[in-house]
Design a protein around this motif. Structure first.
Motif, PDB file in Angstrom:
ATOM      1  N   UNK A 173      -1.600 -13.727  -0.538  1.00 59.67           N
ATOM      2  CA  UNK A 173      -2.512 -12.791   0.102  1.00 59.67           C
ATOM      3  C   UNK A 173      -3.134 -11.872  -0.961  1.00 59.67           C
ATOM      4  N   UNK A 174      -4.426 -11.962  -1.148  1.00 61.17           N
ATOM      5  CA  UNK A 174      -5.105 -11.196  -2.187  1.00 61.17           C
ATOM      6  C   UNK A 174      -5.254  -9.727  -1.789  1.00 61.17           C
ATOM      7  N   UNK A 175      -4.937  -8.850  -2.728  1.00 61.58           N
ATOM      8  CA  UNK A 175      -5.189  -7.421  -2.508  1.00 61.58           C
ATOM      9  C   UNK A 175      -6.671  -7.129  -2.658  1.00 61.58           C
ATOM     10  N   UNK A 176      -7.295  -7.758  -3.647  1.00 61.62           N
ATOM     11  CA  UNK A 176      -8.712  -7.503  -3.927  1.00 61.62           C
ATOM     12  C   UNK A 176      -9.602  -7.839  -2.734  1.00 61.62           C
ATOM     13  N   UNK A 177      -9.259  -8.886  -2.011  1.00 64.76           N
ATOM     14  CA  UNK A 177     -10.081  -9.302  -0.873  1.00 64.76           C
ATOM     15  C   UNK A 177      -9.770  -8.516   0.403  1.00 64.76           C
ATOM     16  N   UNK A 178      -8.682  -7.749   0.367  1.00 58.03           N
ATOM     17  CA  UNK A 178      -8.267  -7.009   1.555  1.00 58.03           C
ATOM     18  C   UNK A 178      -7.307  -7.762   2.450  1.00 58.03           C
ATOM     19  N   UNK A 179      -6.991  -9.016   2.094  1.00 56.76           N
ATOM     20  CA  UNK A 179      -6.126  -9.835   2.948  1.00 56.76           C
ATOM     21  C   UNK A 179      -4.707  -9.277   3.017  1.00 56.76           C
ATOM     22  N   UNK A 180      -4.205  -8.772   1.890  1.00 61.77           N
ATOM     23  CA  UNK A 180      -2.830  -8.252   1.876  1.00 61.77           C
ATOM     24  C   UNK A 180      -2.704  -7.048   2.805  1.00 61.77           C
ATOM     25  N   UNK A 181      -3.619  -6.103   2.683  1.00 62.53           N
ATOM     26  CA  UNK A 181      -3.550  -4.917   3.527  1.00 62.53           C
ATOM     27  C   UNK A 181      -3.740  -5.259   4.996  1.00 62.53           C
ATOM     28  N   UNK A 182      -4.627  -6.207   5.274  1.00 68.18           N
ATOM     29  CA  UNK A 182      -4.868  -6.598   6.660  1.00 68.18           C
ATOM     30  C   UNK A 182      -3.617  -7.211   7.287  1.00 68.18           C
ATOM     31  N   UNK A 183      -2.840  -7.919   6.489  1.00 71.51           N
ATOM     32  CA  UNK A 183      -1.657  -8.608   7.021  1.00 71.51           C
ATOM     33  C   UNK A 183      -0.439  -7.687   7.095  1.00 71.51           C
ATOM     34  N   UNK A 184      -0.266  -6.827   6.080  1.00 73.23           N
ATOM     35  CA  UNK A 184       0.977  -6.051   5.985  1.00 73.23           C
ATOM     36  C   UNK A 184       0.790  -4.546   6.183  1.00 73.23           C
ATOM     37  N   UNK A 185      -0.440  -4.083   6.164  1.00 70.27           N
ATOM     38  CA  UNK A 185      -0.683  -2.675   6.432  1.00 70.27           C
ATOM     39  C   UNK A 185      -0.803  -1.822   5.186  1.00 70.27           C
ATOM     40  N   UNK A 186      -1.501  -0.712   5.362  1.00 70.86           N
ATOM     41  CA  UNK A 186      -1.734   0.205   4.255  1.00 70.86           C
ATOM     42  C   UNK A 186      -0.458   0.850   3.727  1.00 70.86           C
ATOM     43  N   UNK A 187       0.498   1.263   4.571  1.00 68.97           N
ATOM     44  CA  UNK A 187       1.694   1.934   4.039  1.00 68.97           C
ATOM     45  C   UNK A 187       2.464   1.092   3.021  1.00 68.97           C
ATOM     46  N   UNK A 188       2.602  -0.201   3.278  1.00 65.34           N
ATOM     47  CA  UNK A 188       3.330  -1.055   2.338  1.00 65.34           C
ATOM     48  C   UNK A 188       2.548  -1.202   1.036  1.00 65.34           C
ATOM     49  N   UNK A 189       1.244  -1.462   1.141  1.00 65.12           N
ATOM     50  CA  UNK A 189       0.431  -1.604  -0.065  1.00 65.12           C
ATOM     51  C   UNK A 189       0.427  -0.312  -0.871  1.00 65.12           C
ATOM     52  N   UNK A 190       0.328   0.826  -0.200  1.00 64.49           N
ATOM     53  CA  UNK A 190       0.285   2.109  -0.900  1.00 64.49           C
ATOM     54  C   UNK A 190       1.569   2.358  -1.685  1.00 64.49           C
ATOM     55  N   UNK A 191       2.718   2.006  -1.126  1.00 63.74           N
ATOM     56  CA  UNK A 191       3.987   2.216  -1.823  1.00 63.74           C
ATOM     57  C   UNK A 191       4.087   1.336  -3.069  1.00 63.74           C
ATOM     58  N   UNK A 192       3.622   0.098  -2.947  1.00 58.77           N
ATOM     59  CA  UNK A 192       3.648  -0.797  -4.108  1.00 58.77           C
ATOM     60  C   UNK A 192       2.711  -0.284  -5.200  1.00 58.77           C
ATOM     61  N   UNK A 193       1.505   0.102  -4.815  1.00 54.60           N
ATOM     62  CA  UNK A 193       0.515   0.571  -5.791  1.00 54.60           C
ATOM     63  C   UNK A 193       0.951   1.876  -6.451  1.00 54.60           C
ATOM     64  N   UNK A 194       1.619   2.732  -5.698  1.00 53.42           N
ATOM     65  CA  UNK A 194       2.048   4.024  -6.237  1.00 53.42           C
ATOM     66  C   UNK A 194       3.115   3.873  -7.305  1.00 53.42           C
ATOM     67  N   UNK A 195       4.019   2.908  -7.109  1.00 53.36           N
ATOM     68  CA  UNK A 195       5.172   2.783  -8.003  1.00 53.36           C
ATOM     69  C   UNK A 195       5.139   1.530  -8.864  1.00 53.36           C
TER      70      UNK A 195
END
Length: 202
Positions: A173-195
């Motif tokens: 699931x690509x983050x750049x295309x938005x597929x990752x966030x669409x599938x798993x949600x912003x909170x999970x992506x934000x935690x990964x990107x933050x740390x």
């Protein structure tokens, strides 16, 4: 200048360029081996040659850099998220990280995550301790069947490991295309990107 001299000069130039390419390739080879030794990886392992294929080079380089930064406890070295299609070396690179860092680590396939880290049952009851492990690899994220149970398990893993050990995730699931966030949600992506860091490999 006659045609014979021009041909001779051209041949000499091509020979010098070929020699330079060979020398550069040898330097690149030595640099790569030095980085892998720094990571604690055995160069005699057959997987080393597989990981060095050109299409997998980006994954390998990201893995090397992550291991070095993790050992130095550098910022944003809690998570490494590999995004991309198959055959780009995501799983191999993740395994190298586990081998280089994992005194106490786990390799988990995403479809098995709910059974491994159960929100309703302490995973230690089953001999697992994903939240406390030094390294966790979550492989094939995107191959699971989405459910509320899986979503809770994934959030628990990501949220619980923001300040514990190192976590490597591979996904289609690509983050750049938005597929990752669409599938798993912003909170999970934000935690990964933050740390951690996100690497799109293809």
């Amino acid at each position: 200048m006659n045609s014979h001299m021009e041909a001779a000069l051209l041949e000499q130039r091509e020979t010098r360029e070929l020699e330079w390419r060979r020398e550069q390739a040898a330097r690149d080879e030595a640099d790569a081996e030095a980085r892998m030794r720094l990571c604690g990886v055995s160069l005699s392992d057959p997987g080393w040659a597989a990981l060095r294929k050109p299409e997998r080079w980006r994954s390998m380089t990201a893995a090397e850099e992550f291991v070095v930064d993790a050992k130095a406890n550098a910022p944003k070295s809690r998570f490494l998220l590999f995004c991309g299609d198959t055959r780009h070396g995501k799983t191999l690179a993740s395994a190298w990280v586990l081998r280089a860092l994992g005194a106490r680590g786990y390799f988990v396939s995403a479809p098995d995550l709910p059974r491994t880290i159960d929100p309703w049952q302490n995973e230690k009851d089953r001999g697992w301790d994903l939240l406390g492990a030094s390294v966790v690899v979550l492989d094939d994220l995107g191959q699971e069947t989405l459910s509320s149970r899986f979503g809770e398990a994934l959030f628990r893993l990501i949220d619980g490991r923001q300040s514990r050990g190192r976590t490597v995730i591979s996904t289609n699931q690509s983050v750049a295309s938005g597929a990752f966030e669409a599938r798993y949600g912003r909170p999970i992506l934000a935690r990964i990107a933050e740390s951690g860091r996100i690497v799109e490999v293809g």
